[in-house]
Design a protein around this motif. Sequence first.
Motif, short mmCIF file in Angstrom:
data_model
loop_
_atom_site.label_atom_id
_atom_site.label_comp_id
_atom_site.label_asym_id
_atom_site.label_seq_id
_atom_site.Cartn_x
_atom_site.Cartn_y
_atom_site.Cartn_z
N UNK A 233 0.84 -1.20 0.00
CA UNK A 233 0.00 0.00 0.00
C UNK A 233 0.88 1.27 0.00
N UNK A 234 1.95 1.27 0.78
CA UNK A 234 2.83 2.45 0.77
C UNK A 234 3.65 2.53 -0.52
N UNK A 235 3.99 1.37 -1.07
CA UNK A 235 4.69 1.35 -2.37
C UNK A 235 3.82 1.98 -3.45
N UNK A 236 2.53 1.66 -3.43
CA UNK A 236 1.61 2.24 -4.42
C UNK A 236 1.48 3.76 -4.24
N UNK A 237 1.40 4.18 -2.97
CA UNK A 237 1.29 5.62 -2.70
C UNK A 237 2.51 6.35 -3.24
N UNK A 238 3.69 5.79 -2.97
CA UNK A 238 4.93 6.44 -3.42
C UNK A 238 5.00 6.47 -4.95
N UNK A 239 4.58 5.37 -5.55
CA UNK A 239 4.63 5.28 -7.03
C UNK A 239 3.79 6.40 -7.63
N UNK A 240 2.59 6.60 -7.10
CA UNK A 240 1.70 7.65 -7.64
C UNK A 240 2.27 9.04 -7.30
N UNK A 241 2.78 9.21 -6.09
CA UNK A 241 3.33 10.52 -5.69
C UNK A 241 4.52 10.89 -6.58
N UNK A 242 5.37 9.91 -6.88
CA UNK A 242 6.57 10.19 -7.70
C UNK A 242 6.21 10.50 -9.14
N UNK A 243 5.19 9.81 -9.69
CA UNK A 243 4.90 9.93 -11.12
C UNK A 243 3.76 10.87 -11.45
N UNK A 244 2.89 11.15 -10.49
CA UNK A 244 1.73 12.02 -10.72
C UNK A 244 1.03 11.67 -12.05
N UNK A 245 0.59 10.41 -12.24
CA UNK A 245 -0.05 10.05 -13.51
C UNK A 245 -1.37 10.81 -13.70
N UNK A 246 -1.78 10.97 -14.97
CA UNK A 246 -3.06 11.65 -15.22
C UNK A 246 -4.22 10.82 -14.70
N UNK A 247 -4.16 9.50 -14.99
CA UNK A 247 -5.22 8.59 -14.56
C UNK A 247 -4.59 7.32 -14.01
N UNK A 248 -5.12 6.84 -12.92
CA UNK A 248 -4.58 5.60 -12.35
C UNK A 248 -5.71 4.73 -11.81
#
Length: 324
Positions: A233-248
Amino acid sequence: MTATDSHPLDGIVPEIERAILDPIIADIETLKRERNAVVLAHNYMTPDIFFGVADLRGDSLQLARMAAETDAEVIVMAGVHFMAETAKILCPEKTVLIPDTRAGCSLAESITAADIEGLRAQHPGAPVCVYVNTSAAVKAAADITCTSSNAVDIVNSLGAEKVIFLPDQYLASWVDSQVDVEIVTWPGACEVHERFTGVQLNRYRTTHPGVQIIAHPECPPDVLAEADYVGSTSGMTKWVADRQPEQVVMVTECSMADNVAGSAAPNTEFIRPCNMCPHMKRITVQNIRTALEEMQYEVEVDPAIAARARAAVEAMLAVGPPAR
Ligand code: 13P
Ligand code: SF4
């Protein structure tokens, strides 16, 4: 607080709910000071808990480390029972409270210590690694524990040709795909993550071109095959925070998207095929307040079991933070 002070729930929880929430949160803050208590919250807690009353937040591994390090005398676990039990195993001198004793976990229910002894007899000499989503008695029967964020590192750290890895068959199969070790597993599953399907996710690639799909390793293999990233769950949070994708698409429990949107990725659109964990959702701000008022429900672990379980959890913590 003055009229101009910002509040952690501003923009997170609708104004209409604040009239009910704010007095409860104020009571919890007072009780925390009186009791010298901290609230540890798992990433699946609802935003009112996650942003409103949690002192420390994280995935299972982070919660275990935080429990071991806090100076507070009382730990309120806003999570499920195995997380509270892990905190008690690491901090036997502290009072650990779980606001609702029914907050269980389908994985923890799927295996007993006797099952582990049976597998040891079938695979002599193979070390036993158990997921933290297990009871204290199961941890006590193991050599080492792991979480979704460090499972690969833990298995590799054992230096064995064969590892008994329990009880999540899907996490085991994902670990198997990442290591050069024979993995023996058990037919346990998370009732939340096993409901996702690869077909369901593949449809998002058509309806939302360019969408990023990230998944928890408790999902079945056809789901993980569709994922751009697999992590805790924290890995996913970091992944999104680092990449700021348009849609996930976050293939995990429902509250994750709310919490990540509220903290790490305000401009990302979250496509939500989420499934709710009924156990995590038993924890509410109301029962956190009652837990601190009444000092309930205290988690106890038999000292002999706790000592053996502690050795398995500490063996995991000694391996160090996850490499990724
Ligand atoms: P994490 O350790 O990734 O937070 O997972 C715990 C859990 O119960 C997921 O369902
Ligand atoms: Fe257990 Fe699954 Fe709920 Fe996590 S989401 S606590 S693994 S039932």
